[in-house]
Design a protein around this motif. Sequence first.
Motif, short mmCIF file in Angstrom:
data_model
loop_
_atom_site.label_atom_id
_atom_site.label_comp_id
_atom_site.label_asym_id
_atom_site.label_seq_id
_atom_site.Cartn_x
_atom_site.Cartn_y
_atom_site.Cartn_z
N ARG A 173 1.01 -1.21 -0.08
CA ARG A 173 0.03 -0.05 -0.09
C ARG A 173 0.92 1.19 -0.11
N VAL A 174 0.52 2.10 -0.96
CA VAL A 174 1.46 3.54 -1.09
C VAL A 174 0.58 4.71 -1.08
N ILE A 175 1.25 5.80 -0.70
CA ILE A 175 0.65 7.22 -0.77
C ILE A 175 0.96 7.62 -2.08
N ILE A 176 0.17 8.12 -3.03
CA ILE A 176 -0.10 8.81 -4.16
C ILE A 176 -0.50 10.17 -4.11
N LEU A 177 0.13 11.03 -4.97
CA LEU A 177 -0.46 12.48 -4.94
C LEU A 177 -1.37 12.35 -5.86
N SER A 182 1.86 10.65 -8.85
CA SER A 182 3.03 10.16 -8.72
C SER A 182 3.26 9.49 -7.32
N TYR A 183 4.03 8.78 -7.23
CA TYR A 183 4.40 7.95 -5.89
C TYR A 183 5.14 8.96 -4.87
N GLN A 184 4.49 9.00 -3.57
CA GLN A 184 5.06 9.65 -2.62
C GLN A 184 5.82 8.98 -1.63
N GLU A 185 5.24 8.02 -0.88
CA GLU A 185 5.81 7.22 0.19
C GLU A 185 5.07 5.98 0.28
#
Length: 189
Positions: A173-177, A182-185
Motif C-alpha cells: 500500500r502506497v501514498i499517491i499524490l 506520482s508515488y509519494q511514500e
Amino acid sequence: MTKVAASSLRKGSVVDMDGKLYVVLNAENIHPGKGTPVTQLNMRRISDGVKVSERYRTTEQVERAFVDQRDHTFLYQDGEGYHFMNPESYDQLVAPEDVVGDLGAYLQEGMTVQLSTHNDVPIALELPRTVVLEIVETEPSVKGQTASSSYKPAILSNGVRTMVPPYIASGTRVIILTEDGSYQERAKD
C-alpha cells in the motif's frame, strides 16, 4: 465578483469572462529570462464544456466568480455521473463526467472532497492531496539494485500507471499524490 491577480489563480478556481463562467483546469506561471512574467490558464467553459487557453500578465486583474465550496462525501458512480452528499444537509448532487475528469480514478467511497457549485450545479472538484492505494502489478525487485533514481512502472488498484522505487512489491500500500499520480511514500498502516 472580485478582481484578483491572474497569478493567484489555481486549478479549480472559477473566473468570469464576458459574463460566462470558466473553471481553471491548470495554471502555470511562466517567468522568461527577458520580458514580462505571464500566467497561462487552461480553462473549461462551464455552460458547454468548451476548453479555452488564455495568457495574462501576472499582475493583470481577472474577475473571480464566487462559488459555493463545501465538503461533500463521495458516494458512488453510475451512468448519470458521480454522486456526492453534503454531510450537513444530506442533499445529494450528481457531478457529470466532464466536471470530474481524470480525478475520478482517485475517488474512493466515503472520501471527503471539496465540491464547488454555482447555483447548485457542480462545476469543479478538489480531491485530498494524497490517497492510499495498493500496487496490483509491478516488476519483481532485482537484488543489488539501488534505490537511487531507478524507478520501475507499476499499476495501482485504481488502474492508473505510476513509477515506484525498485523495493516496492505487488500488494504494497502506497501514498499517491492526486495532483499528478506520482508515488509519494509507502503507507504506514
